[in-house]
Design a protein around this motif. Sequence first.
Motif, PDB file in Angstrom:
ATOM      1  N   ALA A 147     -14.231 -34.918  10.900  1.00 39.55           N
ATOM      2  CA  ALA A 147     -12.798 -34.029  10.017  1.00 39.55           C
ATOM      3  C   ALA A 147     -13.663 -32.906  10.158  1.00 39.55           C
ATOM      4  N   ALA A 155      -2.018 -33.046  14.224  1.00 37.15           N
ATOM      5  CA  ALA A 155      -2.607 -34.050  13.071  1.00 37.15           C
ATOM      6  C   ALA A 155      -3.655 -34.397  13.914  1.00 37.15           C
ATOM      7  N   TYR A 156      -5.113 -34.955  13.114  1.00 39.36           N
ATOM      8  CA  TYR A 156      -6.328 -35.320  14.006  1.00 39.36           C
ATOM      9  C   TYR A 156      -6.562 -36.435  12.798  1.00 39.36           C
ATOM     10  N   GLN A 157      -6.805 -38.049  12.789  1.00 40.18           N
ATOM     11  CA  GLN A 157      -7.348 -38.467  12.261  1.00 40.18           C
ATOM     12  C   GLN A 157      -8.738 -39.020  12.036  1.00 40.18           C
ATOM     13  N   ASN A 182      -9.381 -42.040   4.319  1.00 38.14           N
ATOM     14  CA  ASN A 182      -9.537 -41.964   5.612  1.00 38.14           C
ATOM     15  C   ASN A 182      -8.912 -40.201   5.363  1.00 38.14           C
ATOM     16  N   SER A 232      -5.081 -31.302  10.306  1.00 36.10           N
ATOM     17  CA  SER A 232      -4.359 -30.337  10.311  1.00 36.10           C
ATOM     18  C   SER A 232      -4.435 -28.878  11.277  1.00 36.10           C
ATOM     19  N   THR A 241      -7.516 -36.762   7.132  1.00 33.94           N
ATOM     20  CA  THR A 241      -6.372 -35.802   8.257  1.00 33.94           C
ATOM     21  C   THR A 241      -6.883 -34.380   8.193  1.00 33.94           C
TER      22      THR A 241
END
Length: 79
Positions: A24, A15-17, A2, A6, A4
């Motif tokens: 990303a 913040a995006y996952q 995962n 920011s 993140t």
Amino acid sequence: MNFTVSARVAARRFAYQHASILTALDQGMSLIAAGMADVTITDGSGRTRSPASLYQSMFGAGHAGALQGRGTSGVMQAA
């Protein structure tokens, strides 16, 4: 794993996952281009990097500069 992404704009923090490091990285670069500040990418183990340093570690940005340097010297010799 995962990831993140920011970023900050004024007093707001976003913040995006992402499940993919490439998505990303793409979003991190897009947020910088959009003028957001403090853009970081954090992986699942807690390591935080800027999009530029992550890109460099993945794609070896130093190699492109070495190739450009060789091309420039070749042009100088031909002239």
